[in-house]
Design an enzyme around this catalytic site. Structure first.
Site, PDB file in Angstrom:
ATOM      1  N   ASP A   1      -7.467   1.106   3.721  1.00 39.40           N
ATOM      2  CA  ASP A   1      -8.188   0.514   4.857  1.00 39.40           C
ATOM      3  C   ASP A   1      -9.682   0.415   4.582  1.00 39.40           C
ATOM      4  OD1 ASP A   1      -5.756   0.567   6.052  1.00 39.40           O
ATOM      5  OD2 ASP A   1      -6.154   2.283   7.351  1.00 39.40           O
TER       6      ASP A   1
ATOM      7  N   HIS B   1      -5.359  -6.082   6.198  1.00 40.12           N
ATOM      8  CA  HIS B   1      -6.304  -5.353   5.348  1.00 40.12           C
ATOM      9  C   HIS B   1      -7.422  -6.268   4.842  1.00 40.12           C
ATOM     10  CE1 HIS B   1      -3.948  -1.596   5.359  1.00 40.12           C
ATOM     11  NE2 HIS B   1      -3.030  -2.451   5.749  1.00 40.12           N
TER      12      HIS B   1
ATOM     13  N   GLY C   1       0.834  -1.201   0.000  1.00 41.20           N
ATOM     14  CA  GLY C   1       0.000   0.000   0.000  1.00 41.20           C
ATOM     15  C   GLY C   1       0.865   1.247   0.000  1.00 41.20           C
TER      16      GLY C   1
HETATM   17  C1  PLP Z   1      -4.258   4.192   5.447  1.00 40.59           C
HETATM   18  C2  PLP Z   1      -3.062   3.371   5.093  1.00 40.59           C
HETATM   19  N1  PLP Z   1      -2.365   3.675   4.001  1.00 40.59           N
HETATM   20  C3  PLP Z   1      -1.284   2.963   3.635  1.00 40.59           C
HETATM   21  C4  PLP Z   1      -0.860   1.887   4.371  1.00 40.59           C
HETATM   22  C5  PLP Z   1       0.363   1.141   3.956  1.00 40.59           C
HETATM   23  O1  PLP Z   1       0.098  -0.147   3.479  1.00 40.59           O
HETATM   24  P1  PLP Z   1       1.269  -1.237   3.425  1.00 40.59           P
HETATM   25  O2  PLP Z   1       1.468  -1.730   4.818  1.00 40.59           O
HETATM   26  O3  PLP Z   1       0.757  -2.292   2.509  1.00 40.59           O
HETATM   27  O4  PLP Z   1       2.477  -0.569   2.904  1.00 40.59           O
HETATM   28  C6  PLP Z   1      -1.559   1.537   5.527  1.00 40.59           C
HETATM   29  C7  PLP Z   1      -1.118   0.394   6.332  1.00 40.59           C
HETATM   30  O5  PLP Z   1      -1.777  -0.091   7.209  1.00 40.59           O
HETATM   31  C8  PLP Z   1      -2.689   2.300   5.903  1.00 40.59           C
HETATM   32  O6  PLP Z   1      -3.382   2.008   7.012  1.00 40.59           O
END
Ligand code: PLP
Length: 545
Positions: free
Chosen positions: A295, A321, A187
């Site tokens: 999320d 997620h 993410g």
């Molecule tokens: C709102 C939000 N954006 C981005 C991310 C980042 O995702 P990732 O852990 O896959 O890099 C998260 C991670 O929990 C998140 O809660």
């Protein structure tokens, strides 16, 4: 007995003494393993098609066309799991050889059924026992299908993003109703690539440039904000509402400056932000909107899925997620087709070429381009139009993701049900806890159940969180709290005393979220038994006050 060499993939005729109580002199079989030193080999039995029930999971139909050369002269069925260890002397003759495609289907089927068995014995959920088990705030929820898909993709050993990736991207885009989705490895990478795409020179005057301002919130996850800083831009922190966890849209106008070029916001814990107000603001001022939907997969705002309001939106497929492939993420191109090759370019080393992995000359003029100051005809595969990255996941991850996507409606439903059960049962304690509220007009696909300890409560957040954790109930804070108070952001000014961000208002909401909020899990792995245990532990704490 045959004098020929026996090798895997051969169809042979064997002598079988007894089967189903009846005497059978001859039976066809497929050699799975060559004879060992004592002459024993492994073979799967082959039946006439009408002798086998269609529901048998290990039944693989073979035709004469599946043979190299001559076959059995009829449609038959290999029972991949019905195997015999026989001595080579029991093999009367060799009929022929299965083609690799047909033989591999039998082997894949055997492996897949063993994987299913493994899942059922070693992974399937046990009954929850509070004395022994933790109540996680989140986790991967899967069945044998994800494990089978992963193993099957590993057998292909394609490795890099390929057919499963294509299928996942297409299905995700269809689910969301967006123009396309591009897989990345997290993410955070999705946020980085989405932001980077909007800095592309291909967007001309619309591109985001260093020094430009991007409106966001201070209370949230760091990698929603980091790309803004990584591209030399200025995050403008706006406050959040403590009940929804989302941007206080009344501050938007105040946050605007001559340098504002974009808004980049997450739907906090699955609760949609006020998309009407935000999109209207962006349209009125000609701003890009990046929706961090990491999320919130499956959340609805006024009947429309989140992740479809912005120009670009992002997903995370990390285990907590809504669906997972271990590590993974996606950038959704909501409307503007032009953004897709730009997003892919930043993901794929910055290259100009858009060939899929393993493909060449998709553009039809691989040696016919003249770009930059390169000589005419320079290989398009090695022409770079952006300062890019390599942020692709593996095809194995995408194969897992495809199975997870099929479960998404169930996941969303379970998250909503768990959140509602928590809300109903925590309501009697409203005197001490500020309860969450869905944004008006929304139907969130919740990431967590967030509460705030009231300022006047006779205990602190630390007290209640410790009580829950001591009783094996996992809790989480609202990620980075007020990011403007995090060391990373206070120190990100490149040695100068100037803070690298701008603040609008006093961020009182973000501070309250930082000081008093925590959230409990609602993920689909939690049942009513878990939720009721959480409530019981919470009540024990609150009733003693
Ligand atoms: C709102 C939000 N954006 C981005 C991310 C980042 O995702 P990732 O852990 O896959 O890099 C998260 C991670 O929990 C998140 O809660």
């Amino acid at each position: 007995m045959t004098s020929g060499t026996l090798i895997p993939g051969q169809v042979v005729v064997i002598e079988v003494p007894v089967r189903n109580g009846s005497f059978e002199r001859e039976h066809s079989a497929l050699v799975l393993r060559s004879p060992d030193t004592s002459g024993e080999l492994l073979a799967a039995l082959i039946f006439n098609q009408d002798a086998v029930y269609g529901s048998d999971l290990d039944a693989i139909v073979i035709e004469d066309s599946d043979f190299e050369g001559e076959g059995l002269g009829r449609t038959s069925v290999v029972r991949a799991q019905q195997t015999l260890v026989i001595h080579r002397s029991a093999v009367k003759r060799i009929v022929g050889m299965l083609q690799p495609r047909a033989f591999s289907a039998v082997i894949r089927c055997r492996i897949s059924l063993d994987v299913k068995l493994f899942y059922e014995v070693f992974h399937d959920a046990r009954r929850f026992d509070p004395a022994r088990d933790r109540v996680p705030y989140a986790g991967r929820v899967f069945d044998e299908k994800e494990v089978q898909a992963a193993v099957d993709a590993a057998l292909d050993f394609w490795l890099t993003l390929g057919p499963h990736g294509d299928r996942f991207q297409k299905t995700l885009a269809e689910f969301l109703g967006v123009r396309s989705s591009v897989l990345v490895n997290s993410g955070s990478s999705a946020n980085l690539v989405a932001f980077a795409a909007l800095t592309s020179h291909k967007l001309g005057e619309r591109r985001i440039r260093p020094g430009d301002e991007v409106i966001t919130v201070a209370a949230g996850f760091p990698t929603t904000v980091n790309p803004i800083l990584q591209y030399g831009c200025v995050p403008v922190f706006v406050d959040s509402d403590t009940k929804t966890g989302n941007i206080e849209v009344s501050y938007l106008e105040e946050a605007l400056s001559e340098r504002t070029r974009a808004v980049m916001l997450a739907h906090t814990l699955g609760n949609p932000f006020d998309a009407d107000a935000v999109t209207e603001f962006c349209q009125r001022h000609g701003l890009w909107l990046i929706e961090d939907n990491c999320d919130a997969l499956g959340s609805l705002y006024k009947g429309k899925l989140t992740g479809t309001f912005g120009d670009l939106s992002t997903q995370s497929f990390y285990p907590p997620h809504h669906l997972t492939m271990g590590e993974g993420g996606a950038v959704n191109i909501v409307r503007e087709a032009q953004l897709k090759p730009i997003v892919e370019s930043f993901r794929d080393w910055g290259r100009d070429c858009w060939c899929d992995s393993g493909k060449e000359n998709t553009c039809g003029k691989r040696f016919g381009w003249r770009l930059g100051e390169l000589p005419e005809g320079y290989d398009h595969k090695y022409i770079y139009s952006h300062i890019g990255y390599n942020l692709k996941p593996l095809d194995i991850q995408a194969a897992i993701g495809c199975e997870q996507l099929a479960k998404l409606p169930f996941f969303v439903e379970a998250r909503r049900r768990n959140w509602k059960r928590l809300l109903d049962r925590v309501r009697p304690f409203e005197e001490f806890l500020e309860l969450p509220e869905a944004t008006p007009g929304s139907e969130p696909s919740w990431f967590g159940f967030m509460v705030l300890v009231r300022t006047e409560a006779p205990f602190t957040r630390k007290d209640i969180v410790e009580h829950l954790e001591n009783h094996k109930i996992q809790t989480r804070m609202l990620f980075g709290g007020n990011l403007a108070r995090q060391p990373a952001y206070l120190k990100a000014g490149n040695g100068s005393n100037r803070l690298p961000f701008r603040i609008v208002g006093n961020l009182r909401g973000a501070d309250r979220l930082m000081n008093d909020a925590f959230f409990l899990g609602v993920y689909p792995g939690l049942t009513d038994v878990h939720i009721d245990y959480m409530i019981q532990v919470l009540s024990d704490f609150l009733r003693k006050l």
